[in-house]
Design an enzyme around this catalytic site. Structure first.
Site, PDB file in Angstrom:
ATOM      1  N   ARG B  73       0.866  -1.258   0.106  1.00 13.41           N
ATOM      2  CA  ARG B  73      -0.223  -0.050   0.076  1.00 13.41           C
ATOM      3  C   ARG B  73       0.776   1.410   0.024  1.00 13.41           C
ATOM      4  O   ARG B  73       0.555   2.359  -0.508  1.00 13.41           O
ATOM      5  CB  ARG B  73      -0.940   0.040   1.134  1.00 13.41           C
ATOM      6  CG  ARG B  73      -1.853   1.213   1.275  1.00 13.41           C
ATOM      7  CD  ARG B  73      -2.888   1.043   2.608  1.00 13.41           C
ATOM      8  NE  ARG B  73      -3.546   2.300   2.896  1.00 13.41           N
ATOM      9  CZ  ARG B  73      -4.683   2.794   2.341  1.00 13.41           C
ATOM     10  NH1 ARG B  73      -5.380   1.946   1.691  1.00 13.41           N
ATOM     11  NH2 ARG B  73      -5.058   3.519   2.750  1.00 13.41           N
ATOM     12  N   ILE B  99      -6.888   7.919  -1.498  1.00 13.39           N
ATOM     13  CA  ILE B  99      -6.788   6.630  -1.275  1.00 13.39           C
ATOM     14  C   ILE B  99      -7.750   6.174  -0.248  1.00 13.39           C
ATOM     15  O   ILE B  99      -7.547   6.789   0.775  1.00 13.39           O
ATOM     16  CB  ILE B  99      -5.346   6.024  -1.476  1.00 13.39           C
ATOM     17  CG1 ILE B  99      -5.440   4.508  -1.172  1.00 13.39           C
ATOM     18  CG2 ILE B  99      -4.443   6.488  -0.105  1.00 13.39           C
ATOM     19  CD1 ILE B  99      -3.916   3.857  -1.399  1.00 13.39           C
ATOM     20  N   SER B 100      -8.505   5.002  -0.539  1.00  9.53           N
ATOM     21  CA  SER B 100      -9.568   5.000   0.619  1.00  9.53           C
ATOM     22  C   SER B 100      -9.044   4.455   1.769  1.00  9.53           C
ATOM     23  O   SER B 100      -7.926   3.800   1.812  1.00  9.53           O
ATOM     24  CB  SER B 100     -10.521   3.894  -0.065  1.00  9.53           C
ATOM     25  OG  SER B 100     -11.209   4.336  -1.198  1.00  9.53           O
ATOM     26  N   GLN B 101      -9.609   4.476   3.001  1.00 10.75           N
ATOM     27  CA  GLN B 101      -9.456   3.950   4.132  1.00 10.75           C
ATOM     28  C   GLN B 101      -9.242   2.357   4.024  1.00 10.75           C
ATOM     29  O   GLN B 101     -10.205   1.760   3.365  1.00 10.75           O
ATOM     30  CB  GLN B 101     -10.433   4.254   5.123  1.00 10.75           C
ATOM     31  CG  GLN B 101     -10.381   3.853   6.549  1.00 10.75           C
ATOM     32  CD  GLN B 101     -11.431   4.051   7.526  1.00 10.75           C
ATOM     33  OE1 GLN B 101     -12.395   4.817   6.929  1.00 10.75           O
ATOM     34  NE2 GLN B 101     -11.415   3.829   8.752  1.00 10.75           N
TER      35      GLN B 101
END
Lengths: 810, 250
Positions: B73, B99-101
């Site tokens: 990530r 960028i999403s959780q």
């Protein structure tokens, strides 16, 4: 040579400062979000409080060089008004990250401090003048108030003609002009040099401002849209109501059709987007000449009423870019009336995009009325078949709870009653809102409709309600009489064809309510049934969001927050629970908390620094002085804010009501202050404060009990009558309200002049707290109660008037 | 003399080769983020077990957690924010995007119910993280990004990471990717005013489409569009969190 008080300088400076305050709110609403703008500016206004602290501590030095200090502070106000904003906007503050990113609170603090500076400098100048010329306090304060009144009116006018950034530099130049006037009023010798310095500064500011641009947050809708290649802002239109940005998308169509059925096949024709303050997008749709191109408008929940009957006359409240008008036209409505508040949006539709929309608004059977929706409904003599409240706010703003602080007189019980009264006996009122999870808006709306119907004497409101939803939007239909079986059958067909769900119709079964757009439970139906049943109050209590209907006295439709749920939501923070927070309300609470903490520091600081000074022989009780100035500061704004709200309803235009009421309050209070000077001349302090407070309390109670009756009587009359009436109602109250502050300051000038800057600071802090507190109180107890609290505070002020304490001590 | 020269060249060569190998080991092998990644997955699993109601299974699919464990990530995140790469929070990636959780990525991926033979379409590539996670699980992922620099950035990164089952395009996602349709699953992370009907058409019968609804930093709800074997379309609206608006009897 003795100096004469610089009255005109004060008036000019004060007008620039108030205009700056209103303009900052505009600027931050554009680059950030409205509720954060509110928080930032509230805290920046603590610059007033800080000025009291500063002048108290450095009084001796400042007095020694009074003229220079006075002039310098005005000049610094002018320079910092432009520079501090430009610096503040370059700080990359993102409210969405505030709970995660430790840098964000620091950035926010940086913005507060920067923006507090201009207010600090301006307030320093005024505090210095008040203290230095303490025998003329009432008159100086009168000029201060009258100047502020003119400033508030001036900025509204200015924003119609200039872009917000241009207005910024104009205000700075007014500040510089105030400095120029000061050189004349204070008889400063090196006037030529000062003028030259001011002219160079002004040129520099104009140059700097011209090279700057507004830096809109990258997360606002407009910024997001501009990332897409082929998009550009083709024009911008400024007004106090908002900055409209018109966006063309050359390569990828906009396709704005919120709530479109899953079964739809077509897409909207070409569109142009219009953003208000970089958000709240509405679309202007191209005229193709082919009716079938608008079929998508039949594929959204708000099309339902057109399938139940054939309305002949339709009223659209909130025309926006015109999609509701197009929807009615698609359904062959013979006469369409629409109301739109923003004159610039109307101009876009009527002129700039007249060809693009096929002269939609120049069609004979379509009439667009400029004005506010509630006012139009109250004033019209037409009985409509269908009244539609359009969905204009954006989902993003709505879902984040950003409207929590906003009053809306469109979604109150009284508003729905007013609309129902303008419907034919078999007519429908249709309101569409975004669907949020867990359900909020639509349920509160349902409860509001039930109350409106009950108030109109309907025994069984459920018989007149229909409620349907897609995954994205919910539409409530309120009929003026009982819904018929044929209408229910038609509605079922409409929803089935489009995969919409029914949440309520008379006779609905629970298993019908959760078919196409499934939720864990049929929440909407359960809630509708509970609201109509005897266990309504228990349901409201149990539900984790506030669903109590909004009323004209508590018009906060978008307030859903409940304190009891806060711990649960915070515990879900890392599990995606934060969006459950109704942010707007918490921002308000956070603003209040910060304002109180900062105020306490600012108020106590001078006491710490001056504690070693020799006490005068005739000491004044500081505690009571503090109580007095806090009470007066809180009470003045409580009343002012509550009256602005009351008059929005009466004058039916948020902008003009705010401008008129604010200006009237400030100017008449200025006259009151000026008048109090005469009383002070004869040393009739006690007498004067008693008159002032009695006047306020008597008039206040009269307004609490009779204002609504007066409004009801005159509400349908023309503005030519309503504006003088407004002035007539505000004048006496504001006149008396202008007296307590200068009376006590003047008294302090007699007995303890050293305390004047401190008292000024205390009052400044209380005013900031007051504005926020008034809104919080109104949300929970209503505006009438806010007025009542103000009257109690004035009573307290009377009890704590400095003179009284002195007498006791002696 | 010639020998000496040859000897020196040889020595230099050996030294250079050793240096290169050592450098490549240093760059490749120790993944300084492996521990953080494992911890992140642990946190997500705990959060899901703590009562996220919408997952009928009660816990995350093992394959999904494994996929999250494999995707680096931190490489999808701007250099200056890398220390926060494995915190359970969304992060800005420039261009007004995020960028999403990780928790939301995990749940969304799980809800798609994908299989290793599936072909998946994503609208809104963004950082490319979600595509990479999906690519670990399915046969082929197609992804369309509307913001050109973002799309190119993601393409470079995914190539560098060696993903061969990802195909990216830059442009308008409204009409899906007709050429490769139909898809077993579709995920729409780009904001749109409505669900594009062409995307529903490109979903296979029995397929699932997932749309996170909300702002860039906060997902308000997860919208799952399901197409039955007969082609009937329904939606399921879920909160990304275990929260029941009603308490007590109702």
């Amino acid at each position: 040579m003795t100096l004469r008080p610089p009255f005109f300088t004060i008036a000019l400076l004060s007008s620039a400062m108030l205009a700056y305050e209103i303009l900052l709110m505009r600027l931050f609403s554009i680059i950030q979000w409205h509720h954060f703008a509110y928080m930032i500016i509230s805290l920046a206004l603590l610059g007033f409080g800080a000025s009291g602290t500063f002048v108290s501590i450095f009084r001796k030095v400042l007095f020694k060089h009074f003229s220079i200090a006075f002039l310098m502070n005005i000049g610094l106000f002018a320079v910092s008004s432009v520079c501090c904003f430009l610096l503040a906007q370059s700080i990359p503050f993102n409210p969405d990250e505030i709970l995660w990113d430790k840098q964000q609170p620091l950035r926010l603090l940086g913005i507060y401090l920067l923006l507090a500076l201009p207010f600090f400098f301006a307030a320093n100048a005024i505090a210095l003048a008040l203290t230095y010329f303490h025998d003329r306090i009432a008159r100086i304060y009168a000029f201060d108030l009258i100047g502020a009144g003119i400033g508030s009116l001036g900025i509204v006018a200015l924003l119609f003609f200039t872009m917000p950034l241009q207005a910024l530099v104009i205000i700075a130049c007014i500040g510089l002009m105030a400095a120029a006037v000061a050189t004349w009023e204070l008889n400063i010798k090196a006037r030529g040099w000062v003028f030259a310095a001011l002219a160079i500064t002004g040129t520099g500011l104009i140059f700097l401002d011209a090279r700057s641009e507004l830096q809109i947050s990258p997360y606002k809708e407009l910024s997001q849209m501009l990332r897409i290649s082929g998009t550009e802002v083709v024009s911008e239109h400024s007004s106090p109501l908002g900055l409209l940005s018109v966006l063309h998308s050359h390569t990828i169509p906009l396709r704005h059709a919120p709530g479109l059925s899953l079964n739809a096949s077509g897409e909207p024709p070409a569109q142009v987007a219009v953003f208000t303050d970089g958000g709240g997008m509405t679309a202007i749709t191209h005229e193709t000449g082919k009716p079938e191109d608008y079929a998508y408008l039949d594929q959204i929940t708000s099309a339902a009423p057109f399938h139940l009957f054939q309305p002949k006359q339709v009223l659209v409240l909130g025309a926006g870019g015109g999609s509701s008008i197009l929807q009615a036209r698609y359904h062959a409505v013979p006469q369409i009336d629409a109301v739109e508040l923003n004159p610039q949006l109307i101009k876009l539709l009527r002129e700039d995009y007249a060809d693009y929309t096929g002269h939609l608004l120049n069609t004979e059977n379509i009439r667009l009325h400029p004005g506010e929706a509630r006012g139009f409904v109250t004033g019209t003599s037409t009985q409509y078949d269908l009244i539609e409240v359009a969905l204009l706010d954006s989902f993003a703003a709505s879902s984040a709870g950003l409207y929590a602080l906003n009053e809306s007189y469109l979604y109150t019980v009284e508003a729905l009653q007013a609309m129902l009264k303008k419907l034919q006996p078999d007519g429908y009122l249709v309101i569409t809102r975004w669907i949020k999870l867990p359900p909020r808006d639509t349920l509160k709306l349902f409860a509001t409709a039930v109350d409106a119907l009950k108030n109109m004497g309907v025994e069984n409101p459920g018989q007149q309600l229909l409620f349907l939803r897609s995954w994205q939007t919910g539409t409530l239909l309120i009929k003026n009489s009982a819904v018929t079986q044929e209408e229910i059958t038609a509605l079922k067909k409409f929803t089935n064809d489009r995969s919409f769900d029914l949440a309520w119709y008379p006779g609905i079964q629970p298993d019908e309510a959760n078919q196409f757009n499934q939720l864990a439970e049929p929440y909407f139906h359960q809630a509708a049934a509970a609201i109509l049943s005897d266990e309504r109050e228990a349901f409201f209590k149990r539900y984790k969001f506030s669903l109590q209907p909004a009323t004209d006295d508590r018009p906060h439709f978008f307030h859903f927050f409940k304190w009891s749920v806060l711990p649960e939501i915070l515990s879900l923070r890392d599990k995606g629970g934060l969006p459950l927070l109704e942010g707007g309300y918490l921002v308000l609470v956070a603003t209040l908390a910060q304002a109180i903490i900062a105020s306490v520091v600012l108020i106590l600081l001078p006491l710490f620094f001056t504690r070693k000074e020799k006490q005068p022989a005739n000491p004044v009780n500081k505690g009571w002085v503090m109580v007095y100035f806090i009470s007066v500061g809180l009470a003045f704004l409580f009343i002012e804010i509550a009256f602005i709200q009351k008059f929005i309803l009466f004058l039916h235009h948020p902008l003009y009501a705010v401008a008129l009421v604010l200006t009237a309050f400030l100017i008449f209070a200025g006259l009151g202050s000026s008048f109090s000077w005469r009383l002070v001349q004869g040393d009739y302090y006690q007498h004067a404060i008693t008159i002032a407070v009695t006047g306020i309390i008597v008039l206040g109670f009269l307004y609490i009990f009779f204002m609504e009756t007066v409004f009801a009587h005159f509400i349908s009359l023309s503005m030519a009558i309503k504006i003088p009436l407004t002035l007539l109602m505000i004048a006496p109250l504001a006149f008396f309200m202008g007296m307590p502050f200068p009376l006590a300051l003047a008294k302090l000038g007699d007995i303890a002049p050293n305390m004047i800057p401190w008292a000024w600071g205390v009052n400044g802090c209380a005013s900031v707290v007051s504005a926020v507190l008034a809104t919080l109180l109104a949300i929970s107890i209503g505006f009438n109660a806010v007025i009542f609290s103000a009257l109690v505070l004035y009573g307290l002020a009377w009890l704590s008037f400095p003179e009284k304490r002195i007498a006791n001590i002696q | 003399m010639r020998f000496l020269k040859f000897g020196l060249q040889l020595l230099c060569g050996i030294f250079f080769l050793t240096f290169l190998t050592a450098a490549s080991i240093a760059a490749d092998d120790p993944d300084p983020y492996a521990k953080k990644r494992a911890a992140m997955i642990n946190v997500i699993e705990q959060d899901v077990r703590a009562g996220y109601v919408a997952l009928e299974e009660g816990e995350l699919d093992d394959e999904v957690t494994k996929a999250l464990g494999r995707v680096p990530r931190h490489k999808f995140i701007p250099q200056h924010l890398r220390q926060a790469a494995y915190q359970n929070r969304p992060l800005p990636i420039g261009h007004g995007q995020t960028i999403s959780q990780p928790y939301i990525v995990a749940i969304m991926t799980h809800l798609l119910h994908v299989d290793k033979n599936d072909r998946v379409l994503e609208i809104g590539t963004g950082s490319g993280y979600q595509v990479a996670v999906l690519a670990e699980l399915v046969k082929k992922v197609y992804s369309i990004e509307i913001i050109e620099p973002l799309g190119k950035q993601a393409e470079n990164l995914l190539q560098r990471l060696g993903y061969e089952n990802i195909e990216l395009a830059i442009g308008d996602g409204y009409y899906g990717w007709e050429e490769h349709a139909p898809f077993d699953a579709i995920i729409v992370t780009a904001a749109a005013s409505h669900i594009p009907p062409p995307l529903i058409k490109q979903l296979k019968p029995g397929g699932r489409m997932l749309i996170p609804v909300g702002s860039r930093f906060m997902v308000q709800e997860l919208l799952l569009v399901q197409k039955s074997a007969s082609g009937a379309v329904t939606t399921r609206q879920m909160l990304p969190v275990a929260f029941v608006p009603l308490t007590g009897k109702h």
